[in-house]
Design an enzyme around this catalytic site. Structure first.
Site, mmCIF file in Angstrom:
data_model
loop_
_atom_site.group_PDB
_atom_site.id
_atom_site.type_symbol
_atom_site.label_atom_id
_atom_site.label_comp_id
_atom_site.label_asym_id
_atom_site.label_seq_id
_atom_site.Cartn_x
_atom_site.Cartn_y
_atom_site.Cartn_z
ATOM 1 N N GLU A 96 60.032 56.619 26.980
ATOM 2 C CA GLU A 96 58.646 56.575 26.523
ATOM 3 C C GLU A 96 58.350 57.771 25.626
ATOM 4 O O GLU A 96 58.841 58.873 25.854
ATOM 5 C CB GLU A 96 57.695 56.576 27.734
ATOM 6 C CG GLU A 96 57.766 55.266 28.494
ATOM 7 C CD GLU A 96 56.805 55.181 29.671
ATOM 8 O OE1 GLU A 96 56.584 54.067 30.155
ATOM 9 O OE2 GLU A 96 56.268 56.222 30.091
ATOM 10 N N CYS A 116 65.333 61.521 34.853
ATOM 11 C CA CYS A 116 65.356 62.969 35.047
ATOM 12 C C CYS A 116 65.967 63.289 36.404
ATOM 13 O O CYS A 116 65.775 62.548 37.370
ATOM 14 C CB CYS A 116 63.939 63.542 34.982
ATOM 15 S SG CYS A 116 63.917 65.347 35.061
ATOM 16 N N CYS A 120 60.943 66.002 40.922
ATOM 17 C CA CYS A 120 59.643 66.574 41.297
ATOM 18 C C CYS A 120 58.860 65.522 42.092
ATOM 19 O O CYS A 120 58.829 64.348 41.722
ATOM 20 C CB CYS A 120 58.853 67.009 40.065
ATOM 21 S SG CYS A 120 59.729 68.245 39.088
ATOM 22 N N GLY A 163 62.439 63.632 31.219
ATOM 23 C CA GLY A 163 63.623 64.487 31.213
ATOM 24 C C GLY A 163 63.304 65.966 31.201
ATOM 25 O O GLY A 163 62.172 66.367 30.960
ATOM 26 N N GLU A 164 64.325 66.778 31.488
ATOM 27 C CA GLU A 164 64.195 68.235 31.467
ATOM 28 C C GLU A 164 64.898 68.743 30.195
ATOM 29 O O GLU A 164 66.140 68.738 30.129
ATOM 30 C CB GLU A 164 64.820 68.818 32.754
ATOM 31 C CG GLU A 164 65.070 70.314 32.721
ATOM 32 C CD GLU A 164 63.899 71.147 32.222
ATOM 33 O OE1 GLU A 164 62.804 71.020 32.760
ATOM 34 O OE2 GLU A 164 64.102 71.932 31.265
ATOM 35 N N SER A 193 58.538 71.988 26.969
ATOM 36 C CA SER A 193 57.992 72.077 28.316
ATOM 37 C C SER A 193 59.128 71.935 29.327
ATOM 38 O O SER A 193 59.848 70.940 29.330
ATOM 39 C CB SER A 193 56.976 70.947 28.501
ATOM 40 O OG SER A 193 56.549 70.919 29.830
ATOM 41 N N SER A 216 56.392 74.298 33.443
ATOM 42 C CA SER A 216 55.712 73.476 34.447
ATOM 43 C C SER A 216 55.805 74.229 35.762
ATOM 44 O O SER A 216 56.807 74.121 36.470
ATOM 45 C CB SER A 216 56.406 72.121 34.594
ATOM 46 O OG SER A 216 56.342 71.424 33.382
ATOM 47 N N LEU A 217 54.799 75.000 36.081
ATOM 48 C CA LEU A 217 54.876 75.879 37.258
ATOM 49 C C LEU A 217 54.352 75.149 38.500
ATOM 50 O O LEU A 217 55.058 75.005 39.480
ATOM 51 C CB LEU A 217 54.077 77.159 36.979
ATOM 52 C CG LEU A 217 54.230 78.260 38.021
ATOM 53 C CD1 LEU A 217 55.659 78.766 38.095
ATOM 54 C CD2 LEU A 217 53.275 79.413 37.734
ATOM 55 N N HIS A 218 53.119 74.725 38.449
ATOM 56 C CA HIS A 218 52.487 73.858 39.461
ATOM 57 C C HIS A 218 52.347 74.452 40.860
ATOM 58 O O HIS A 218 51.807 73.793 41.748
ATOM 59 C CB HIS A 218 53.202 72.499 39.574
ATOM 60 C CG HIS A 218 53.396 71.810 38.249
ATOM 61 N ND1 HIS A 218 52.462 71.832 37.241
ATOM 62 C CD2 HIS A 218 54.438 71.073 37.749
ATOM 63 C CE1 HIS A 218 52.908 71.159 36.197
ATOM 64 N NE2 HIS A 218 54.101 70.701 36.471
ATOM 65 N N ASN A 292 47.013 62.947 37.310
ATOM 66 C CA ASN A 292 46.784 61.505 37.113
ATOM 67 C C ASN A 292 47.454 60.779 38.267
ATOM 68 O O ASN A 292 48.672 60.872 38.407
ATOM 69 C CB ASN A 292 47.452 61.014 35.817
ATOM 70 C CG ASN A 292 46.607 61.301 34.597
ATOM 71 O OD1 ASN A 292 45.425 61.572 34.687
ATOM 72 N ND2 ASN A 292 47.239 61.237 33.439
#
Ligand code: SF4
Length: 345
Positions: A96, A116, A120, A163-164, A193, A216-218, A292
């Site tokens: 995508e 990926c 996560c 993906g990373e 990212s 991307s810490l989160h 989301n």
């Protein structure tokens, strides 16, 4: 491996490499530039379109090289014109990519892998695991394909799709050069990212590029991050922030920390204070992204009030904060929110 797999892919080669290729077929070097122009400026789908090349050379290229372009399988258009595309690759895997038109710029969000490996917990892409890396040409093809669907010229690129990116490092770096030098998109308008692969961040800092790094810490601590991002947590948050400091010092670029706000998971005021203290003194900003919801994963989006208080705590501690605009919300066009569709078209 089929006979085809051993042939060079034209899309993914630089002008210099295409000039070398032309010469290897007994043609003058400038023919290579013409091919680059057809590929990257005129988005050619076939060698036959390259009408300013001698027809005998076109025959040679057709036999000795591969030129395959992505096929658009579907378009999902949000009310704000953000459009998510499902693209079929030559092996019928799908990825995508998202086109985001703004008043003053057009941005594209590109995938770097099919699926990926990072698993996560909150991510739709993670569900199917990693299938394969994309070649640099396949990454660039997404931008070229979306350009042909865009009313305006693409000005910004974010490597934030499936993906990373830093686990497909060489192809991603090559695609940055191609998008910059061949397609003409400024490096300062590109963002990678990543969940934060520390050795690769340090390597990227030495590439001499001017791209923005977004982490991307989160989660503001290792315990919570391990539950949300198990595969990313081989490095501690402190060593990750340390690597970002090195990146900011070498490139003089402000680092962005993406923080997906998930209700009752990482959205308390205590989390906000911990985050502010972790990032103290670093040239950075925090981008808050209200989650989301993905049906099968069970995480919830926080209410407006808790988003506001989280933001207020960060700002009160002197942390620069942005909040991702709610674009594409209805089609889940956000980091870690793209879904791998395994069904072939
Ligand atoms: S959030 Fe990003 S890194 Fe994590 S599993 Fe999803 S695509 Fe991979």
């Amino acid at each position: 491996m089929s006979h085809d797999d051993r042939l060079p892919h034209l899309l993914g080669m630089t002008s210099a490499e295409l000039m070398g290729l032309a010469e290897s077929f007994g043609q003058p070097a400038f023919r290579g530039r013409q091919i680059a122009d057809w590929l990257y400026k005129r988005s050619a789908h076939t060698v036959d379109e390259m009408t300013d090349l001698p027809s005998s050379f076109r025959d040679t290229l057709r036999d000795a090289c591969i030129l395959r372009r992505h096929e658009i399988v579907s378009r999902d258009i949000s009310s704000d014109h953000t459009t998510k595309f499902l693209l079929a690759l030559e092996d019928r895997n799908t990825v995508e990519s998202v086109l985001l038109p703004y008043a003053d710029r057009v941005s594209v969000c590109l995938s770097t892998q099919v699926g990926c490996a990072m698993a996560c917990a909150f991510c739709a892409t993670a569900v199917g695991g990693l299938v394969r890396d994309l070649r640099a040409g396949e990454i660039v093809d997404q931008a070229l394909t979306l350009q042909s669907e865009s009313p305006g010229r693409i000005t910004h690129v974010v490597y934030m799709g499936m993906g990373e990116p830093l686990l497909n490092y060489d192809n991603v770096v090559r695609s940055i050069h191609l998008l910059n030098e061949e397609v003409g998109i400024g490096q300062r308008h590109m963002t990678i990212s990543t969940v934060g692969i520390v050795p690769r961040i340090l390597q990227l800092a030495d590439e001499g590029l001017q791209v923005t790094l977004a982490i991307s810490l989160h989660a503001p601590n290792d315990t919570l991050r391990k539950t949300l991002m198990p595969a990313a947590s081989t490095s501690t948050v402190r060593s990750l922030v340390q690597a970002c400091r090195a990146y900011a010092e070498k490139t003089h670029r402000r680092v962005t920390f993406e923080y997906l706000l998930i209700r009752d998971v990482n959205d308390s005021q205590e989390h906000a204070r911990e985050l502010a203290s972790l990032l103290k003194g670093l040239l950075c900003n925090v981008n808050l992204i209200p989650y989301n919801e993905v049906e099968s994963l069970g995480f919830k989006r926080p209410g407006r009030d808790s988003i506001q208080s989280f933001r207020a705590v960060l700002e009160g501690e002197g942390t620069a904060v942005t909040q991702r605009m709610e674009r594409g919300h209805s089609i889940s066009a956000a980091c870690g929110q793209l879904r791998r569709r395994s069904e072939t078209p």
